[in-house]
Motif scaffolding. Structure first.
Motif, mmCIF file in Angstrom:
data_model
loop_
_atom_site.group_PDB
_atom_site.id
_atom_site.type_symbol
_atom_site.label_atom_id
_atom_site.label_comp_id
_atom_site.label_asym_id
_atom_site.label_seq_id
_atom_site.Cartn_x
_atom_site.Cartn_y
_atom_site.Cartn_z
ATOM 1 N N ALA A 1 0.857 -1.184 0.000
ATOM 2 C CA ALA A 1 0.000 0.000 0.000
ATOM 3 C C ALA A 1 0.891 1.232 0.000
ATOM 4 O O ALA A 1 1.874 1.305 0.737
ATOM 5 C CB ALA A 1 -0.906 0.004 1.223
ATOM 6 N N VAL A 2 0.564 2.212 -0.849
ATOM 7 C CA VAL A 2 1.413 3.397 -0.971
ATOM 8 C C VAL A 2 0.756 4.629 -0.358
ATOM 9 O O VAL A 2 1.346 5.719 -0.392
ATOM 10 C CB VAL A 2 1.769 3.665 -2.446
ATOM 11 C CG1 VAL A 2 2.659 2.559 -2.976
ATOM 12 C CG2 VAL A 2 0.513 3.803 -3.293
ATOM 13 N N GLN A 3 -0.431 4.489 0.211
ATOM 14 C CA GLN A 3 -1.060 5.575 0.952
ATOM 15 C C GLN A 3 -2.012 4.970 1.969
ATOM 16 O O GLN A 3 -2.430 3.818 1.848
ATOM 17 C CB GLN A 3 -1.788 6.545 0.022
ATOM 18 C CG GLN A 3 -2.985 5.946 -0.706
ATOM 19 C CD GLN A 3 -3.581 6.935 -1.696
ATOM 20 O OE1 GLN A 3 -2.886 7.379 -2.615
ATOM 21 N NE2 GLN A 3 -4.845 7.288 -1.505
ATOM 22 N N GLY A 4 -2.319 5.740 2.992
ATOM 23 C CA GLY A 4 -3.159 5.237 4.064
ATOM 24 C C GLY A 4 -2.351 4.923 5.310
ATOM 25 O O GLY A 4 -1.109 4.985 5.327
ATOM 26 N N ASP A 5 -3.033 4.547 6.371
ATOM 27 C CA ASP A 5 -2.383 4.306 7.665
ATOM 28 C C ASP A 5 -1.441 3.115 7.634
ATOM 29 O O ASP A 5 -0.433 3.091 8.344
ATOM 30 C CB ASP A 5 -3.461 4.091 8.738
ATOM 31 C CG ASP A 5 -4.284 5.346 8.977
ATOM 32 O OD1 ASP A 5 -3.785 6.441 8.639
ATOM 33 O OD2 ASP A 5 -5.407 5.220 9.491
ATOM 34 N N GLU A 6 -1.751 2.071 6.848
ATOM 35 C CA GLU A 6 -0.919 0.869 6.816
ATOM 36 C C GLU A 6 0.254 0.982 5.857
ATOM 37 O O GLU A 6 1.135 0.131 5.858
ATOM 38 C CB GLU A 6 -1.773 -0.344 6.437
ATOM 39 C CG GLU A 6 -2.828 -0.705 7.460
ATOM 40 C CD GLU A 6 -2.199 -1.081 8.789
ATOM 41 O OE1 GLU A 6 -1.170 -1.765 8.783
ATOM 42 O OE2 GLU A 6 -2.751 -0.680 9.842
ATOM 43 N N ALA A 7 0.253 2.010 5.016
ATOM 44 C CA ALA A 7 1.291 2.113 3.980
ATOM 45 C C ALA A 7 2.706 2.177 4.553
ATOM 46 O O ALA A 7 3.599 1.454 4.093
ATOM 47 C CB ALA A 7 1.010 3.315 3.086
ATOM 48 N N PRO A 8 3.014 3.023 5.562
ATOM 49 C CA PRO A 8 4.404 3.090 6.062
ATOM 50 C C PRO A 8 4.919 1.747 6.566
ATOM 51 O O PRO A 8 6.060 1.358 6.268
ATOM 52 C CB PRO A 8 4.322 4.123 7.191
ATOM 53 C CG PRO A 8 3.140 4.969 6.842
ATOM 54 C CD PRO A 8 2.151 4.047 6.215
ATOM 55 N N GLU B 1 -0.714 14.796 1.064
ATOM 56 C CA GLU B 1 -1.232 13.815 2.001
ATOM 57 C C GLU B 1 -1.100 12.409 1.447
ATOM 58 O O GLU B 1 -0.793 11.449 2.168
ATOM 59 C CB GLU B 1 -2.696 14.114 2.338
ATOM 60 C CG GLU B 1 -2.916 15.374 3.165
ATOM 61 C CD GLU B 1 -2.856 16.634 2.303
ATOM 62 O OE1 GLU B 1 -2.753 16.496 1.066
ATOM 63 O OE2 GLU B 1 -2.903 17.744 2.868
ATOM 64 N N GLU B 2 -1.339 12.217 0.156
ATOM 65 C CA GLU B 2 -1.272 10.895 -0.457
ATOM 66 C C GLU B 2 0.165 10.367 -0.516
ATOM 67 O O GLU B 2 0.402 9.163 -0.478
ATOM 68 C CB GLU B 2 -1.876 10.936 -1.861
ATOM 69 C CG GLU B 2 -3.370 11.164 -1.857
ATOM 70 C CD GLU B 2 -3.919 11.379 -3.256
ATOM 71 O OE1 GLU B 2 -5.122 11.152 -3.454
ATOM 72 O OE2 GLU B 2 -3.150 11.785 -4.155
ATOM 73 N N LEU B 3 1.126 11.287 -0.592
ATOM 74 C CA LEU B 3 2.546 10.886 -0.644
ATOM 75 C C LEU B 3 3.173 10.788 0.745
ATOM 76 O O LEU B 3 4.358 10.471 0.867
ATOM 77 C CB LEU B 3 3.357 11.894 -1.473
ATOM 78 C CG LEU B 3 2.919 12.127 -2.913
ATOM 79 C CD1 LEU B 3 3.835 13.149 -3.567
ATOM 80 C CD2 LEU B 3 2.924 10.830 -3.710
#
Length: 451
Positions: A171-178, A207-209
């Motif tokens: 996932a490249v965006q959202g809470d789980e992405a990092p 925000e998306e990045l």
């Protein structure tokens, strides 16, 4: 009249505050002061304006979701509920959420993480690893369905089909992405799944990045032993991963071009190298051919026996010289041997041996005589010493009828003044002793000294 205790009053106030819906979901704007964060992770501070001050508590469970680090003087908006802390009687705001007032929380978090990592030296050029020129395996850590991964695969297949491409979808965006991006980087690095990895995504809003601005992703890139290329968004987009990565690419497609050599250019380079190598080999062959022709025309190859005959003549001369040298040495050795035989004949070894034997016998006799004289002298001296010791031996004197008297202190008595009548004495004889008592003490004139 009803009289209440302090606790009852505090409980009434607490009940009033907690039962008010308006006071249980407040948004309060103010400036942070007296900020503290103990080891427990809880946040304690006050919100103030020009007219009032409000105590605020944010527990660690809520504080860990903050995207920025609060500090004194920062203006914020806090959401929470009012309550009373019974022990101190203070009412305070229990915060659930907090964001900067007048600046985006994400941008502030971005600046804080950037400043902290820059101070740690993670952006320094000497920490960057070199990108391999001809990687065998390339890992793409990006969305598995986005346009970015399709563009990178197309570019890699077109430019460098020899490389193996491994896509690690995240996932490249959202809470789980990092967390997913950091875990993918660690997976590729720990199992050595590639020679180089591209971490990125297509364009989007700030925000998306933001997943690529988090410290967990930056830490994973910093710890990786495999080179990392960051390719996030468009050329105008800048993220923390761009600063930490070993190389920044303006776009994912540009990253694929950077990591892959163009096969057309490779073929042209190989063809040019083959032509140069062929030219070098041909020149070397021509030089060797000319050298061979020159050697064939030399006298050695034309008349080899002439050269061999010259060496035969040289060997014959050397053989004659060696024979002359050996004869001269043999003559000198024979002459030296004859001289030695003459000297030995003049000096008969048997006669010298007999003379030495006679001398040895004479010395043995003289030595035996001297030894006997010394022994006799020592024996005589020893007898004299024994006689002298016998004269000094108390036992010898006692054998002639003498005795030794000891007083009660076990000391030898040599004078009548050492004893008193009635005193116990011990008389030592040659073969024993006697326990006695003094009946009287007398002078030599025969008169009693003490009765």
């Amino acid at each position: 009249m009803t009289i209440h205790s302090v606790y009852e009053v505090t409980t009434i106030i607490k009940s009033t505050l907690t039962s008010s819906i308006a006071l249980q979901n407040l948004f309060v704007q103010g400036e942070i002061s007296n900020f503290s964060r103990p080891a427990s992770g809880h946040l304690y501070f006050s919100l103030k304006d020009d007219k009032a001050r409000l105590r605020v508590v944010m527990f660690a469970g809520s504080a860990r979701y903050l995207q920025f680090l609060p500090s004194d003087g920062m203006r914020v908006i806090v959401r929470g509920s009012l309550d009373v802390f019974e022990k101190s009687g203070d009412y305070q705001l229990y915060a659930k959420e907090m964001q900067p007032d007048g600046i985006g929380a994400l941008y502030l978090a971005f600046e804080q993480v950037k400043e902290r990592l820059q101070k740690a030296g993670w952006f320094e050029a000497d920490r960057k690893k070199a990108i391999p020129a001809f990687p065998k395996t390339i890992a793409l850590i990006t969305s598995g369905t986005g346009a970015a991964v399709r563009d990178m695969i197309t570019t890699l297949n077109r430019r460098y089909p020899l490389a193996t491409v491994r896509v690690v979808p995240v996932a490249v965006q959202g809470d789980e992405a990092p967390k997913q991006i950091a875990a993918a980087i660690d997976l590729v690095d720990r199992h050595l799944l590639a020679d180089v990895m591209i971490v990125g995504r297509g364009g989007g809003s700030f925000e998306e990045l933001f997943a690529f601005n988090t410290e967990i992703v930056a830490t994973a890139i910093e710890k990786a032993t495999i080179p990392v290329i960051s390719a996030v968004g468009h050329e105008t987009d800048t993220t923390i991963s761009d600063f930490v990565a070993d190389l920044r690419a303006p776009t994912p497609t540009a990253a694929a071009e950077i990591v892959s050599p163009d096969q057309t250019q490779l073929f042209a380079h190989i063809l040019d190298a083959m032509q140069k190598l062929t030219s070098i080999v041909n020149r070397q062959n021509e030089q060797r051919q000319r050298t061979l022709e020159r050697l064939i025309n030399t006298p050695f190859f034309q008349e080899p026996m002439r050269l061999i005959s010259r060496y035969h003549e040289y060997l014959d001369r050397q053989e004659v010289q060696m024979r002359d040298i050996l004869r001269a040495q043999l003559y000198r050795r024979q002459k030296s041997l004859s001289f030695t035989e003459t000297r030995l004949a003049k000096t008969n070894p048997y006669s010298r041996l007999m003379l030495i034997k006679s001398q040895l016998k004479n010395w043995e006799e003289r030595l035996e005589k001297a030894k006997n004289q010394v022994v006799q002298s020592k024996e005589k001296h020893l007898v004299q010493r024994i006689d002298q010791l016998s004269l000094l031996n108390p036992l010898s004197v006692m054998q002639r009828g003498y005795a030794i008297v000891y007083n009660h202190a076990n000391r030898a008595v040599i004078s009548q003044h050492q004893l008193h009548p009635g005193e116990q004495i011990r008389v030592e004889l040659v073969d024993g002793w006697l326990d006695c008592q003094v009946w009287g003490v007398y002078e030599r004139e025969g008169r009693e000294h003490d009765v």
